[in-house]
Each structure stands twice: as C-alpha cells, then as structure tokens.
Design a protein around this motif. Structure first.
Motif, short mmCIF file in Angstrom:
data_model
loop_
_atom_site.label_atom_id
_atom_site.label_comp_id
_atom_site.label_asym_id
_atom_site.label_seq_id
_atom_site.Cartn_x
_atom_site.Cartn_y
_atom_site.Cartn_z
N LYS A 173 0.84 -1.21 0.00
CA LYS A 173 0.00 0.00 0.00
C LYS A 173 0.87 1.25 0.00
O LYS A 173 0.55 2.24 -0.66
CB LYS A 173 -0.91 0.00 1.22
CG LYS A 173 -2.10 -0.90 1.05
CD LYS A 173 -3.08 -0.72 2.17
CE LYS A 173 -4.38 -1.43 1.84
NZ LYS A 173 -5.32 -1.43 2.95
N ASN A 222 -10.04 -6.55 12.53
CA ASN A 222 -10.85 -7.61 11.95
C ASN A 222 -10.98 -7.55 10.44
O ASN A 222 -11.28 -8.55 9.81
CB ASN A 222 -12.27 -7.44 12.47
CG ASN A 222 -12.46 -8.21 13.72
OD1 ASN A 222 -11.99 -9.32 13.83
ND2 ASN A 222 -13.14 -7.63 14.68
N ASP A 223 -10.86 -6.34 9.91
CA ASP A 223 -11.26 -6.15 8.52
C ASP A 223 -10.21 -6.67 7.57
O ASP A 223 -9.02 -6.62 7.86
CB ASP A 223 -11.50 -4.66 8.25
CG ASP A 223 -12.62 -4.14 9.11
OD1 ASP A 223 -13.51 -4.95 9.44
OD2 ASP A 223 -12.61 -2.95 9.45
N PRO A 224 -10.65 -7.15 6.42
CA PRO A 224 -9.67 -7.56 5.43
C PRO A 224 -8.92 -6.35 4.88
O PRO A 224 -9.47 -5.25 4.81
CB PRO A 224 -10.52 -8.22 4.34
CG PRO A 224 -11.92 -7.95 4.64
CD PRO A 224 -12.02 -7.41 6.01
N GLU A 225 -7.65 -6.55 4.53
CA GLU A 225 -6.88 -5.51 3.84
C GLU A 225 -6.77 -5.93 2.38
O GLU A 225 -6.74 -7.13 2.08
CB GLU A 225 -5.47 -5.41 4.44
CG GLU A 225 -5.42 -4.97 5.89
CD GLU A 225 -5.69 -3.49 6.06
OE1 GLU A 225 -5.52 -2.75 5.07
OE2 GLU A 225 -6.08 -3.08 7.17
N THR A 226 -6.70 -4.95 1.50
CA THR A 226 -6.70 -5.28 0.08
C THR A 226 -5.38 -4.92 -0.57
O THR A 226 -4.86 -3.83 -0.35
CB THR A 226 -7.82 -4.51 -0.63
OG1 THR A 226 -9.01 -4.70 0.10
CG2 THR A 226 -8.01 -5.01 -2.03
N TYR A 227 -4.83 -5.84 -1.33
CA TYR A 227 -3.63 -5.55 -2.12
C TYR A 227 -4.01 -4.69 -3.31
O TYR A 227 -4.99 -4.98 -4.00
CB TYR A 227 -3.00 -6.85 -2.62
CG TYR A 227 -1.95 -7.41 -1.69
CD1 TYR A 227 -0.62 -7.06 -1.86
CD2 TYR A 227 -2.30 -8.25 -0.65
CE1 TYR A 227 0.35 -7.55 -0.99
CE2 TYR A 227 -1.35 -8.74 0.22
CZ TYR A 227 -0.02 -8.39 0.04
OH TYR A 227 0.93 -8.87 0.89
N GLY A 264 -6.52 -11.07 -3.79
CA GLY A 264 -6.54 -9.64 -3.51
C GLY A 264 -6.72 -9.24 -2.05
O GLY A 264 -6.46 -8.12 -1.69
N GLN A 265 -7.21 -10.15 -1.22
CA GLN A 265 -7.49 -9.75 0.16
C GLN A 265 -6.68 -10.57 1.15
O GLN A 265 -6.43 -11.74 0.93
CB GLN A 265 -8.97 -9.99 0.49
CG GLN A 265 -9.91 -9.11 -0.28
CD GLN A 265 -11.34 -9.44 0.06
OE1 GLN A 265 -11.62 -10.26 0.93
NE2 GLN A 265 -12.26 -8.80 -0.63
N HIS A 269 -6.63 -11.29 5.51
CA HIS A 269 -7.15 -11.01 6.84
C HIS A 269 -6.59 -12.02 7.83
O HIS A 269 -5.96 -12.99 7.42
CB HIS A 269 -8.68 -10.96 6.86
CG HIS A 269 -9.34 -12.20 6.35
ND1 HIS A 269 -9.90 -13.13 7.16
CD2 HIS A 269 -9.50 -12.64 5.09
CE1 HIS A 269 -10.38 -14.11 6.41
NE2 HIS A 269 -10.16 -13.84 5.16
#
Lengths: 405, 353
Positions: free
Chosen positions: B96, B167-172, B264-265, B267
């Motif tokens: 990111k 908790n939330d997913p992170e996105t590439y 792409g995600q 978590h």
C-alpha cells in the motif's frame, strides 16, 4: 461479630418491608410476567448485533442508530436511566445461539433490538420468545420470520426492516425492466437471508418471463469462486444475482469479471453489500455493481437535517451501512410503548413493565411517524414502510448512486 | 492359500473395501453422466484445470512446510497456517505504501519482488522465533506436547494479528501488468494464474534441489533418519532444524503473496482453510516427502476445482460447488482409511513414529 451483622441485616430487611409497605403495592397481572424497575434502577434494553468480524459494519451501524435515538431522549425513560448493552450475534446461527442464551438468562432485559442477521435470529428467537421478550430487528429481512404459521415466526418478534419479498421482487423488476436481461443466475451462501432472497428473485423473474439458468451456492467464507462461476458461465446468463454478505460477496464481484464468458455480465447484490468495505474489498471490479437497499430519498426530512449530522458528530463518519435509521425507529417504537404500558410511579419511582402488554402495544403500532416512513405493524410483526431502490457502485465513489426507480 | 487369505481378511476389511468400491463407482458414474450431458465446453474444462493447478501450486508450497518439519521433528506444526498468514498480512502495508508513492505502477516487477522478499522474510522470522521459543524447549517432551503447543501458537499468532491490524480484510492494490491474459497456443490463461503456476513450480524445484543436492539438505535428511546418530557424525542438529523452519517459512511467505495476488485480500483468519488443505495435501502425498507434497498439493487442487463439476453435478447433487471443501476433507478421511502412509509415503516403522 456475626451476631451483630445478623442483627444489622434483620434491621435492614425490616426497614425495607416497612418502607415498601408505605408505597402502594404494585402487583403484576401480566400473562407473561413483568419487569420490575425499582427507584434508581435503569431500564434495560439489549442489542444483539454483529459488531465484530467482516460483517461488523452492518451491526455497528444499527447500534449507532439506536444510540442516537437514546441520546435524543437524553438517555432517560420515565425518569430512569436507559441501560443499553448487548451481545455479538456474529451474523451466524452459532452467534445467535450464544447471544440468545446469554440474554434470555437476564430477567432485567425489557426488549432486544436485533439481530443483525436472520440466521442468528432463527436460533435466538425461540429462546427470547419463551423468556417473554419483545424483540425488534432493524435488519432481518428473511420472509419466513414474519410468515404466519411458519415455524420460524415466533410471538414477540417484530422488525422495522423490509421483508425480502419486497426486495427480491424489486431486484427482479429492475433486472427485467431496466436492464432488459432475459437470462439470470443466482448464488447464495446457505444463510437463510440469501437463500430466501434469491428464491424470491428467481420466482419473480420467472413470472416476468425470464429464464433462471442456475441457482448455485457457496460457503460464506469461500475465497475461490472459479468452480461455481465456471459452472454458472455454462448457462450463459446475462445477469447474476448474489444477495450475500461482504466477505464472499467481494470475492464474487472480483472473480466474476475474470471468469471467461462472464466478463460483461452485470451483477447485483442486496442490502448486505451496501458498505464502504465493498469498495475496499472489490477493487476496480466494483465498477457497475448494483445493490438494492432501502430508498434513502424516501426517508423523512429529519433524516438529512438532524439524523445524519448527529451521526457524524457522535461517531465521526457518515453512516457505514444502511439500517441505522431502522434501528433508530425500532428504539423509538419501543420507547413509546414502554412509556405507555409501564405501571406505577412514572417519574423515576418503582414501576412494572408487563411483557405481554408491551408486545400487544408494539403489534398495535399504527402510522408511527419514523425516519424510514410511516410504520404500521402487521399481526406477525412486519412494521416497515418498504421502499426499495437500486444503487450502482463506481470506483472511488461512496456511497453508490441511486439508479432506480 | 485360500485358507490363509480367509484368515487374514477381517470383516472390517470387507466393509472398507465395499465403501471404497461404492465411492469409486459413484465417481465413475457421475463423471460419465456429466460427459454425456456435455454441459461444459472444452475451454471451461481447461479453465477449471488451470484453476486447479494454481490452487495446487499454493497448497504444495504450504504443504512443504508441514512436510519438512514433520520429516525432521515428527511433529505437525499446526501454526504453519499462521506463518502463511503473517507474511502477506505484513507485506500488504508495504504494497500500500509503494502504491501511495506511485512506485508500484512505475516499477511493478521490482515492487513485486520487494513485497515477496519482505513477506518471505517476515514469515521465516516468525517461523524461526516459533521454533526457538515454543518448540525447542519441548523437543524431548512427549509427542502430544509440542502438538498442543503448535495449536496454541496458531491461536496466539492469529489473535495477535487481529489485535494489531483489526478484523477487517486488507486489500492488495492491483498490478496493471498482471491484468489480462496470455495465450498458450489457443488457450487463454490469466496472467496472475500463469505467474502463480510457473513460480510455484520453480520454487518447488529449487527447494527440492536444496533438500536433495546441497550439504545442508544432506544434513536435513540424516537428521530426519536419526537425530542422535547425525549429532554423533558432527551435524549441528539445532542448526539443521532452524534451517528447516526457515525454508518452510520462506515458502509459506511466498505462497502467501501468490495467494494474495489471486484473491486480492488478506485477513487474520486467511491461513486457516488453506493451511488445513495443505495439511491434507501433505498427508495425501505422504507426509515427510517433498515430492509427495508437490504431488498431493497439485492433486488436491485439481480434485477440488474439477470434482464438483465433474462428478458431483453428474450425480445430480444440487449446487455442487458448495461442497468443494467437503471433497477436500473427505479425501483426507479416505486416505487415512485406505492408505495412511499417503501416495508416496513409506510405512513409518514403530520406532520412528
């Protein structure tokens, strides 16, 4: 020493008896029993919503709505403090079981606002119904929960969210009339919400004259969708309806555009996928993705003028999902009914809240002036004034834009 | 002869064979029905196969970590699925950052290498720490003790990461050079898939050569045969074990990046299911065997992606794709019943086990 203690206790008990004898005795005549609220005690409302995990925005948003309603009332009801706490329903049957058991064991609970997800409610509601609670959900939309005679319809249950019979039909109409597609496929994740919603869609789409090429399903935490999408591509649909939740839903949005044969197929979700997390999770693939949701433009003036600014002030952001106003209305309906049915000293003194009386009052709600419209409850608990709209996502723009009606 | 046969075959054997026959028949029957229906085009079967190969490559890389550690310590490192998670979940922040300064788009290949190396380093570091802190003190404890410790370590890592990153997913961020398809003859293959398949194969080859042809690899194999004897021959057993964990960590870290390129995600819970699948792959191929890990991973990936559409839908099971995890774990059960040593495994003698 222990003798002295004993004497002290005896004296205290005597004193309490004498004092309470002075006040007019309150007697509970309610068929389901009463909640006793003594002077100085709070009135306890509980929530059961998904407040952690990938679907947390749904529950947190509703909880925020209810908290705004409480703040509007100054945190007080009939001179008592309002106690508002709760449990995580985890948006699953397991979570519903845990939250259901925990809250049902607490006799101080007057009413529950929740759950977030229909799967959780289905398990929790029998427990709550038996405990005499009044339960009002801001976001359960599965049709069977308020279907008279259905095993999942329990006394004491109401909702301010729309019934998916309305939402599924609206989605089918949108696909057929506006997008002009003739062949559609659906995907659900095994949750009763998604399963029933896609069924309503499929039935209505067929009534309109369309063809359903496949009704597939996936696991709620599945990441690899290529198998299911290839299987769907074999039927060559022009439209895919997947009314599921954010985690698996964003993977579907991503992978649909990468599946040969589905590159240009339009896809649509439902209210479970109206969230900024959908933007984050889907990346560029979010372009042109449709969701159905309550029509915010039909909400009263108060929504834009008072509610949204208060939300921003209290929680530091725009609403993060879509059922905040429904939760706000749910709390206010409860508030009105508790005010009406409480017996005894209504100025902060001892009082009783009859459980059956509260339910009767809630079911009797007529033309309640809420943020989401004019609410009238049916005998099985459908209170919503349902107006469904379709919104379209584009990259870099949240909230999505209303495209229909 | 017949008499001896009759004595050695028990009722249980017969029941097991009957079940095996039944399953075999169901699979063949389902496949034939599917072929007759001709629901899918050749191109779609090829797509499913490619998908299976890419999943298989990732499973194989993770399975390698299970297999290497099992080969040497005779313990199943259940925290390996979290080693797979920590790398990409940390590298996502680097990705990111690189994206935010524009480096990601201008130098995509260097960026990809950077995040891969970073992810592999993080995974390997955690693997080494895990060995040093959680497993080494228990090396001579009964076998169940390190196993339970591994499960504990797995939860510890999961919830530490949940605590740190939420908790939330992170996105590439998506790489433009990986968009689109390349053509292998007439067959279009998505670029990401091609990258994943090729690099996982290359990596497996490299790791196999390390184990088979280097001095350290020789030491690993001898420690796996007999720790005490290896130590007497002058091999530093601790160093070999640390090296093994490092190799496992690196391959898991790279597998994690490949996984994130596809989906792409990331978590905190992302390692759980792939980890279990890779463990199944390791058992399928024969745990302790490097080639077995590759074979098991690839087979599992293929069965998982082809299976539901190939034989389940032919059997008339509605929404068959929902059962793909079911197929994977059913395989685990059946291997344990029919061939506990796995496809390439040798029967482990009592003294070693």
């Amino acid at each position: 020493m222990s003798k002295q203690l004993f004497a002290l206790f005896a004296l205290l008990i005597l004193a309490t008896t004498v004092f309470s004898a002075c006040a007019p005795a309150l007697e509970c005549t309610d068929a389901l029993g009463c909640v006793t609220v003594n002077e100085g005690d709070p009135v306890h409302f509980a929530y059961a919503m998904v407040i952690a995990g990938p679907d947390a925005t749904l529950g947190i948003d509703s909880r925020n709505g209810a908290e705004i309603a409480i703040a509007d009332k100054g945190g007080k009801i009939l001179g008592h403090d309002i106690k508002f706490d709760g449990e995580d329903d985890q948006c699953s049957a397991e979570g519903g079981q845990a939250a259901g058991t925990k809250l049902a064991a607490d006799p101080s609970v007057v009413a529950v606002i929740g759950t977030s997800c229909s799967s959780a409610l289905r398990v929790a509601m029998p427990l709550w119904s038996k405990a005499g609670f009044t339960v009002i959900s801001a976001s359960n939309t599965a049709p069977d929960l308020t279907l008279a005679g259905n095993e999942n319809n329990h006394p004491g249950y109401l909702r301010t969210a729309h019934n998916d019979n309305v939402q599924g039909k609206a989605a089918a109409q949108f696909a057929w009339e506006v997008l002009g597609v003739k062949k559609a496929a659906t995907i659900h994740d095994g949750s009763i919400y998604a399963q029933q919603l896609q069924q309503v869609f499929a039935d209505e789409f067929k009534v309109l004259g369309g063809e359903i090429t496949a009704q597939e399903s996936i696991a709620p935490d599945q990441t690899d969708m290529s198998g299911v999408l290839t299987s769907i591509a074999a039927g060559a649909p022009e439209f895919i309806y997947h009314p599921i939740f954010i985690q698996a839903g964003t993977q579907l949005v991503r992978q649909t555009k990468e599946t040969p044969g589905l590159e240009n197929v339009k896809s649509m979700g439902a209210d479970g996928m109206f969230s900024p997390d959908v933007m984050e999770g889907s990346g560029d693939a979010v372009q042109g993705f449709y969701v159905s949701s309550p029509d915010f433009s039909k909400f009263g003036n108060d929504y834009e003028k008072n509610f949204k600014p208060t939300y921003l002030e209290m929680f530091g952001s725009e609403p993060v999902s879509i059922f905040h106003a429904h939760a706000y209305d749910a709390f206010n309906m409860l508030y009105a009914c508790v005010e009406k049915v409480a017996q005894g000293d209504k100025n902060g003194g001892n009082m009783l809240i009859g459980r059956q009386a509260l339910r009767d009052c809630m079911y009797g709600t007529r033309s309640f002036n809420g943020l989401t419209g004019s609410l009238t409850c049916s005998a099985t608990g459908d209170c919503a004034d349902p107006n469904i709209a379709v919104y379209e996502y584009s990259v870099g723009q949240y909230p999505p834009v209303k495209v229909w009606p | 002869m017949l008499k001896r046969w009759r004595q050695s075959v028990t009722l249980t054997d017969l029941v097991v064979w009957a079940i095996g026959l039944f399953i075999g028949f169901a699979i063949v029957y389902g496949t034939i029905v599917t072929w007759q229906q001709a629901q899918y085009s050749t191109e779609q079967w090829i797509n499913l196969t490619i998908d299976g190969l890419k999943l298989g490559g990732i499973y194989a890389l993770i399975a390698l970590g299970y297999t290497l550690v099992y080969g040497i310590l005779r313990m199943i490192n259940f925290a390996h699925s979290e080693i797979f998670m920590v790398g990409p979940f940390t590298a996502v922040f680097l990705a990111k950052y690189l994206n935010s300064i524009g480096f990601y788009d201008t130098n995509p290949i260097i960026s990809l290498l950077l995040i891969t190396i970073f992810s592999a380093t993080v995974s390997a570091t955690i693997a080494i720490l895990l060995e040093r802190i959680a497993y080494r003190p228990l090396r001579f404890a009964p076998r169940l003790v390190p196993l339970i410790t591994a499960i504990g370590a797995s939860f510890f890592l999961q919830y530490t990461f949940r605590g740190m990153y939420g908790n939330d997913p992170e996105t590439y961020p998506t790489l433009d050079i990986l968009k689109g398809v390349i053509y292998l003859g007439p067959i279009p293959i998505p670029k990401t898939d091609a990258l994943v398949i090729v690099s996982s194969m290359l990596l497996m080859l490299i790791l196999y050569s390390i184990v088979q042809y280097t001095k350290m690899g020789k030491a690993m194999r001898s420690v796996s045969e007999d720790k005490a004897a290896a130590a007497l021959m002058g091999i530093n057993v601790d160093r070999v074990i640390v090296f093994t964990f490092t190799l496992g960590g690196i391959s898991a870290g790279i597998a994690g990046i490949l996984y994130s390129l596809i989906y792409g995600q990331v978590h905190f819970y992302m390692g759980f299911i792939p980890g279990l699948k890779a463990f199944t792959a390791a058992v399928l191929g024969g745990i302790g065997n490097v080639v077995g890990a590759w074979l098991g991973g690839t087979l599992l990936g293929l069965i998982e992606s082809l299976g539901p559409n190939l034989f389940l839908s032919g059997l008339g099971i509605p929404a068959a794709n929902q059962l793909k995890d079911g197929i994977a774990f059913a395989i685990l059960v059946f291997i344990l019943i029919f061939r506990p040593q796995g496809l390439l495994g040798e029967r482990i003698s009592k003294s070693k086990a």
